[in-house]
Write an enzyme that holds these catalytic residues in place. Structure first.
Site, mmCIF file in Angstrom:
data_model
loop_
_atom_site.group_PDB
_atom_site.id
_atom_site.type_symbol
_atom_site.label_atom_id
_atom_site.label_comp_id
_atom_site.label_asym_id
_atom_site.label_seq_id
_atom_site.Cartn_x
_atom_site.Cartn_y
_atom_site.Cartn_z
ATOM 1 N N ARG A 16 0.814 -1.219 0.000
ATOM 2 C CA ARG A 16 0.000 0.000 0.000
ATOM 3 C C ARG A 16 0.850 1.273 0.000
ATOM 4 N NH1 ARG A 16 -3.489 -0.893 5.040
ATOM 5 N NH2 ARG A 16 -2.002 -2.548 5.422
ATOM 6 N N LYS A 102 -18.825 4.442 -10.431
ATOM 7 C CA LYS A 102 -18.255 3.100 -10.593
ATOM 8 C C LYS A 102 -17.859 2.866 -12.043
ATOM 9 C CE LYS A 102 -19.160 1.425 -6.490
ATOM 10 N NZ LYS A 102 -18.825 0.308 -5.656
ATOM 11 N N GLU A 457 -24.361 -0.925 14.811
ATOM 12 C CA GLU A 457 -23.328 -1.664 14.067
ATOM 13 C C GLU A 457 -21.894 -1.488 14.586
ATOM 14 O OE1 GLU A 457 -23.834 -1.040 9.794
ATOM 15 O OE2 GLU A 457 -26.010 -1.074 9.969
ATOM 16 N N HIS A 614 -32.613 -0.680 1.992
ATOM 17 C CA HIS A 614 -31.821 0.548 1.883
ATOM 18 C C HIS A 614 -30.937 0.498 0.640
ATOM 19 C CE1 HIS A 614 -29.167 3.874 2.617
ATOM 20 N NE2 HIS A 614 -28.125 3.073 2.626
ATOM 21 N N HIS A 665 -22.447 12.357 4.034
ATOM 22 C CA HIS A 665 -21.045 12.450 3.617
ATOM 23 C C HIS A 665 -20.432 13.799 3.941
ATOM 24 C CE1 HIS A 665 -21.189 8.549 1.847
ATOM 25 N NE2 HIS A 665 -22.336 8.871 1.289
ATOM 26 N N CYS A 697 -27.769 7.762 4.544
ATOM 27 C CA CYS A 697 -26.986 6.514 4.623
ATOM 28 C C CYS A 697 -26.507 6.369 6.071
ATOM 29 C CB CYS A 697 -25.814 6.564 3.627
ATOM 30 S SG CYS A 697 -24.973 4.969 3.413
#
Ligand code: MET
Ligand SMILES: [Zn+2]
Length: 733
Positions: A16, A102, A457, A614, A665, A697
């Site tokens: 990386r 994408k 979560e 969702h 975001h 989201c």
């Protein structure tokens, strides 16, 4: 003559390095000089890696962020001075950045450039060939490479209706771009040639490639999707140095002029299983024997794979995987096999030949059978009226408020997870920390006054990796990082056998959360389409089969959750629309698959269990038929950044709809007033009893104080809206 060609070796590097360099430079901890030097060293390492195994490979391929942005800048779409890195990165990130999308159904995101209104392209000195990184080396070694004009035009924000004028202008621009490498072999990458509609554009394309082929020895490389046979035939008439053809069942190789090499794309670039090289040798040797010049190559750039297999693998996978570096080795081995087959049919095999065959034989083991028989598809859920009625016992107000699932993940939590992995923390101690986090999340949601709660979560590192860790049949890699966009990386898990629940997936966390509150808590699962889309698929198993098997594993979990009294289940399918097939003729089959998979997951739930779906940001124009076949009770969308009019396509559907009260975001606080205005705008498109109020989201990437502020404002906005509608009567339909 047989040669090997590879492309797209991960710029991320073996450890990386790319990520570290980019992030260091952006944060100021790495100087400009060190940054550029670091990139040069990385490029040198990449070239050396190619050189070791293959004959032909691109030079100057190492993008500063994204190859599409490089092309856009090189063509002057965003004029920059030579060396203006700040200007370049401003286009890639930050306020004025280009949108991300994408790339060809893969999980890589590219920056989507905007074409000029009038077809005018002015190449920018210093940004074209050879590209900024690897400049010196590129003039000595490797094939200079460019993304082609067709891919630019088709993948832009504003693809032109008629390509003619743009392609004409681009002809001049590309001719200018290639001047520094005039006469050399140039690799033109054109994945868009496989898209629907390429046939209609052929006349313009042939003119473009024909002209460019007079300046350089042009190798034209479509990839990902095989172009239509007529497209391949037409391209095969051009005076090219090489023409790429994807070897797939039913694809026949074209006749090419003398002097043109057939670049036969044979090894996988999107999958991780080793290639059956001996079988491939059988297929290719008749072609090689005709004297046709053949270059063997991958079917996709190699950056969708991790750099190399660099960790001890479990028995079921040992000796079966090939990442990017192993793909290079496969090409070399394939060449060796083909060479021996074509030269020494008569004479007994030489020792080298025997070694090549022995290596190829040992390289590949056939996959175990996919031993999975799905149960019958359940009948559809009870009619909507029956469900709505049964769900009234949820006692929800008008404009119910909820969140999408994840709450901010603190550094502390991530540390706990790291310590669990390294065994510094045992399961029991870890679970105590998770309980702590869930307790805090529930307390917070109750204080805020949300209606449908989530556990938050805290146990999930990533919405796919987490399920891969809990399902048998998945191998979540330790070091298999691939680039998602910019410097962002992720680790796709590998599905290698039918997925089975080894332990409950979400039951324990959800029940614990539910035990703390009388309000309904949602059980939240990543859906089968997304699990399959964001994993490497098993060898020889179709996407469809993997999806069905995953749906079956989730079905068991969902049933168990409901049998323990959970009243709301949410299936997350952020990959749903991005997996929409690029070829129109495959779309009806996909729609049917989505419907079937969803039904398999939730079809057996009793009517009183409310099913949420969702979806994240996508092109909602294609959404409606999916909602019709999936028929959830409530859908939440990532729509807060879009013009509310996108809801126009969804009017008349009788389901609850949460288009997004604020954009998760952004770190900015959105005042209640603004959220209220947004909600009122939604009400122009759907009746009050259908509107749900939720962030667009999960909140995982936000700081706790950012999440808190906006949730507060959101609940406040819902309250004011209810007031405007005359109090909080029950939600129903
Ligand atoms: C990318 S969609 C994410 C959904 C998930 N439940 C979350 O809230 O993070
Ligand atoms: Zn989402």
């Amino acid at each position: 003559m047989i040669r090997t060609l590879a492309y797209g070796l991960p710029r991320l590097g073996p450890n990386r390095e790319y990520k570290r360099l980019l992030e260091g430079f952006w944060s100021g901890s790495i100087s400009r000089e060190d940054f550029l030097e670091g990139l040069e060293a990385l490029e040198a390492l990449r070239l050396a890696t190619y050189r070791e195994q293959v004959d032909l490979y691109p030079a100057g391929e190492l993008s500063l962020y994204d190859p599409m942005l490089d092309l856009a800048v090189a063509l002057g779409l965003y004029p920059l001075d030579p060396g203006d890195l700040e200007g370049y990165y401003a286009l890639a990130r930050g306020k004025e950045a280009l949108p991300l999308r994408k790339w060809f159904g893969t999980n890589y995101h590219y920056l989507v450039p905007r074409l000029p209104e009038r077809p005018r392209y002015t190449p920018q000195p210093g940004w074209g060939l050879p590209y900024p990184v690897g400049r010196n080396q590129a003039l000595k070694e490797g094939l200079p490479t460019l993304l082609g004009p067709y891919t630019l035009l088709r993948m832009a924000q504003n693809p032109p209706d008629r390509l003619g004028a743009h392609l004409e202008a681009l002809t001049e621009a590309y001719v200018e771009l290639v001047q520094p490498v005039r006469g050399r072999t140039v690799l033109l990458q054109e994945p868009a040639l496989g898209l629907d509609g390429a046939e209609e554009d052929l006349p313009h394309l042939l003119a473009f490639y024909g002209t460019l082929a007079q300046e350089v020895s042009l190798v034209l490389l479509p990839y990902y999707l095989p172009p239509a046979p007529r497209v391949v035939e037409a391209l095969a008439t051009l005076p090219l140095r090489g023409l790429g053809v994807i070897l797939a069942p039913g694809v026949s190789l074209p006749q090419v002029p003398k002097g043109t090499a057939l670049v036969v794309e044979v090894v996988e670039g999107l999958g991780v299983w080793r290639t059956n090289l001996l079988a491939l040798g059988e297929v290719l040797s008749p072609l090689a024997e005709t004297g046709q010049e053949v270059w063997v190559a991958p079917k996709a750039p190699l950056y969708h794979l991790p750099w190399e297999v660099a960790e001890p693998l479990p028995g079921a996978l040992a000796g079966r995987l090939a990442f990017a570096r192993e793909r290079l080795k496969e090409l070399a081995l394939l060449k060796a096999i083909l060479l021996t087959r074509t030269t020494s049919q008569e004479s007994p095999p030489s020792p080298e030949e025997e070694t090549a065959f022995a290596q190829a034989r040992a390289w590949y083991t056939p996959p175990p059978p996919w031993d999975f028989r799905p149960s019958p598809v359940p009948a559809s859920r009870p009619p909507r009226e029956e469900r709505s009625k049964a769900q009234q016992n949820l006692a929800l107000p008008l404009f119910p408020t909820t969140t999408i699932g994840s709450f901010p993940q603190t550094k502390e939590l991530r540390d706990f997870r790291k310590r669990l992995r390294s065994r510094a923390l045992d399961q029991t101690a870890y679970w105590l920390h998770i309980q702590e986090a869930i307790r805090a999340n529930i307390r917070l949601q109750e204080e805020l006054g949300l209606d449908v709660l989530v556990h938050g979560e805290p146990e999930r590192s990533d919405m796919v990796e987490f399920f891969a860790e809990r399902l048998e049949g998945f191998y979540p890699t330790q070091k298999g990082f691939v680039l998602s966009y910019g410097s962002r990386v992720w680790r796709p898990p590998i599905l290698f056998a039918p997925p089975r629940r080894r332990e409950p997936l979400v039951l324990r966390e959800t029940l614990f959360a539910q035990s703390l509150t009388p309000k309904p808590v949602k059980a939240i699962l990543t859906g089968p389409i997304t699990l399959a889309a964001w994993s490497y698929l098993p060898q020889g198993v179709e996407f469809r089969e993997a999806v069905i098997a995953l749906a079956e594993a989730l079905r068991e979990e969902v049933k168990e959750v409901a049998s323990h009294g959970i009243r709301v289940v949410q299936v997350d399918e952020p990959a749903l629309l991005e997996k929409l097939p690029l070829k129109a003729k495959e779309r009806p089959g996909y729609l049917a698959l989505v419907g079937e998979a969803f039904l398999r997951v939730v079809g057996e739930l009793p009517p009183e269990v409310q099913v949420h779906l969702h979806l994240c940001y996508s092109d909602y124009a294609a959404l409606r038929p999916f909602l019709e076949v999936m028929d959830p009770d409530v859908v939440s969308l990532e729509g807060a950044r879009q013009d509310p009019s996108f809801l126009q396509t969804l009017t008349g559907l009788s389901l609850g709809l949460g288009p997004g009260a604020f954009d998760v975001h952004s770190p900015l606080e959105v005042p209640a007033e603004e959220i209220l205005t947004r909600l009122q705008a939604y009400l122009r498109y759907l009746p009050a009893e259908r509107l749900w109020v939720n962030p667009d989201c999960g909140l995982k990437t936000r700081k706790p104080e950012e999440a808190l502020a906006n949730l507060k404002n959101m609940v406040e906005a819902a309250k004011r809206l209810r007031k405007a509608f005359g109090g909080s009567h029950a939600h129903g339909s």
